[in-house]
Design a protein around this motif. Structure first.
Motif, PDB file in Angstrom:
ATOM      1  N   ASN A 147       0.783  -1.154   0.070  1.00 17.09           N
ATOM      2  CA  ASN A 147       0.001   0.094  -0.160  1.00 17.09           C
ATOM      3  C   ASN A 147       0.630   1.217   0.071  1.00 17.09           C
ATOM      4  O   ASN A 147       0.457   2.294  -0.437  1.00 17.09           O
ATOM      5  N   LEU A 150       1.590   1.634  -3.622  1.00 20.53           N
ATOM      6  CA  LEU A 150       0.321   2.177  -4.442  1.00 20.53           C
ATOM      7  C   LEU A 150      -0.024   3.504  -4.005  1.00 20.53           C
ATOM      8  O   LEU A 150      -0.491   4.204  -4.817  1.00 20.53           O
ATOM      9  N   ALA A 155      -2.916   5.541  -5.480  1.00 17.76           N
ATOM     10  CA  ALA A 155      -4.161   4.819  -5.630  1.00 17.76           C
ATOM     11  C   ALA A 155      -4.397   4.337  -3.696  1.00 17.76           C
ATOM     12  O   ALA A 155      -3.522   4.480  -3.052  1.00 17.76           O
ATOM     13  N   GLY A 156      -5.636   4.098  -3.718  1.00 17.99           N
ATOM     14  CA  GLY A 156      -6.124   4.042  -2.163  1.00 17.99           C
ATOM     15  C   GLY A 156      -5.499   2.750  -1.463  1.00 17.99           C
ATOM     16  O   GLY A 156      -4.955   1.694  -2.473  1.00 17.99           O
ATOM     17  N   ILE A 158      -5.283  -0.935  -0.182  1.00 16.58           N
ATOM     18  CA  ILE A 158      -6.323  -2.388  -0.423  1.00 16.58           C
ATOM     19  C   ILE A 158      -5.956  -3.252   0.411  1.00 16.58           C
ATOM     20  O   ILE A 158      -4.778  -3.535   0.888  1.00 16.58           O
TER      21      ILE A 158
END
Length: 305
Positions: A147, A150, A155-156, A158
Motif C-alpha cells: 500500500n 500504491l 491509489a488507495g 487495499i
C-alpha cells in the motif's frame, strides 16, 4: 557325492550364493517398502473406511455409507474450497516458466552471479511460516509495503487479506515466491546436464534465441520439467500452511482450500467430524491421483519411445 549327502548348511550356503545377486536389491528395498506401506498405503485405505462412518474421533463410529459424500454435494463451503484449489492449481503453474527464466539468467557467466543465485535461492530455504508472516506484513493495509507503493501512484489502500475478491490470489502470490525458487533449482541442475555438443551443433545450424531454447535446450530439460510439474501440482492441491498463517480460511471462509477445510471439519470448531473430514481427504486424494497417474503414464510412454 550327491547333494542329498552334503550337510544342510552347505546346501543353504550354495543356494544363497546362487541367488545373492537377484535377492540383494529386494533386501535393500524391503525396509523402505515396509515403511511406505505402514505410513502411506494403509492410512489411505483407513481414510476410505473412516469416510463411510460418522465418528467424532473418540466414541464408537457409526456406519453411514456414502452419506458424507452426499452431504459434500450440497455443501457450499466444499465448492468454495474446490474452486480455490482450481485457482491454486492454475496460477501455481506460473512458477515453472518463472523458475525456468530465472535459471536461464543465472546460468550465465556474469559478474556477481553467485550473489544473484543466493538471493533467488533464499526463499526456498526459509520456512513457509516465515513466508506467510512476511507477506502478511507486506499486505497490511496500514503500514504494508504494497500500500505504500500504491500510494506513490495515488491509489488507495487495499486490504488484500480482508477482501474476499483478492485474498486467494494474494496467498497464491505468497506461495509462488518459494515455489519459483524450487523450480529454479531444478532447472539449474538440468542446465548443468545439457549436452554442449548439441548446443554447438545448433549454433552451426544458425539456431539462436527461442529456436535454440525450444528445439535444443527444452527437450533436454524434460526430466526437470516433469519433476517441476508433479511437485508444483501436488503443492498446489495440498496447500495448507500459508492459508493457516495468513487468514485462517477467512474472510468468511473465502480463502479455504480442500486441505484446510478438511482440517476445520475434522479437528476444529465444526465438532470433530472425522468421517466428513475423511471424505474431503478422499476427494482430494482422488484429484491428486488423476494428475499423478497422467504424469506417470506420460513418462512411461516417453520411456517406451
Amino acid at each position: 557325492m550327491t547333494q542329498a549327502a552334503l550337510p544342510q548348511s552347505t546346501v543353504r550356503k550354495s543356494w544363497w550364493r546362487r541367488n545373492q545377486i537377484a535377492i540383494t536389491p529386494y533386501l535393500f528395498l524391503a525396509p523402505g517398502v515396509l515403511f511406505f506401506a505402514v505410513y502411506v498405503i494403509i492410512p489411505i485405505f483407513q481414510s476410505f473406511g473412516i469416510s463411510l462412518q460418522d465418528w467424532d474421533g473418540l466414541g464408537q463410529p457409526t456406519y453411514v455409507g456414502f452419506e458424507n459424500y452426499r452431504e459434500l454435494g450440497n455443501d457450499p463451503a466444499f465448492y468454495t474450497s474446490l474452486k480455490n484449489n482450481v485457482w491454486w492449481l492454475l496460477l501455481y503453474l506460473l512458477a515453472i516458466p518463472a523458475g525456468l527464466g530465472i535459471a536461464l539468467f543465472l546460468n550465465q557467466t556474469v559478474t556477481g552471479i553467485r550473489i544473484y543465485k543466493s538471493l533467488f535461492f533464499f526463499p526456498f530455504v526459509i520456512s513457509q511460516v516465515v513466508v506467510g508472516l512476511v507477506f502478511t506484513w507486506f499486505y497490511d493495509p496500514a503500514f504494508g509495503l504494497l500500500n505504500v507503493m500504491l500510494g506513490w501512484f495515488g491509489a488507495g489502500p487495499i486490504n488484500v487479506l480482508g477482501d474476499p475478491r483478492y485474498v486467494t490470489f494474494g496467498i497464491i502470490l505468497a506461495g509462488l515466491w518459494p515455489q519459483t525458487a524450487y523450480c529454479m533449482i531444478l532447472y539449474l541442475t538440468g542446465l548443468n546436464a545439457v549436452n554442449p555438443e548439441q548446443i554447438e551443433a545448433g549454433r552451426l545450424d544458425n539456431a539462436k534465441g527461442w529456436r535454440m531454447l525450444w528445439h535444443i535446450v527444452l527437450p533436454q530439460l524434460k526430466p526437470a520439467t516433469f519433476i517441476a510439474f508433479v511437485v508444483t501440482i501436488i503443492g498446489a492441491l495440498r496447500s495448507f500452511d500459508l492459508i493457516s498463517i495468513m487468514t485462517q480460511g477467512g474472510p468468511f471462509g473465502s480463502s479455504r482450500v480442500l486441505s484446510f477445510y478438511m482440517f476445520e471439519v475434522a479437528l476444529s470448531e465444526y465438532g470433530f467430524r472425522m468421517g466428513y473430514g475423511a471424505a474431503i481427504a478422499v476427494v482430494l486424494f482422488l484429484i491428486m491421483l488423476c494428475f499423478i497417474a497422467y504424469f506417470l503414464f506420460s513418462m512411461y510412454r516417453e520411456e517406451r519411445r
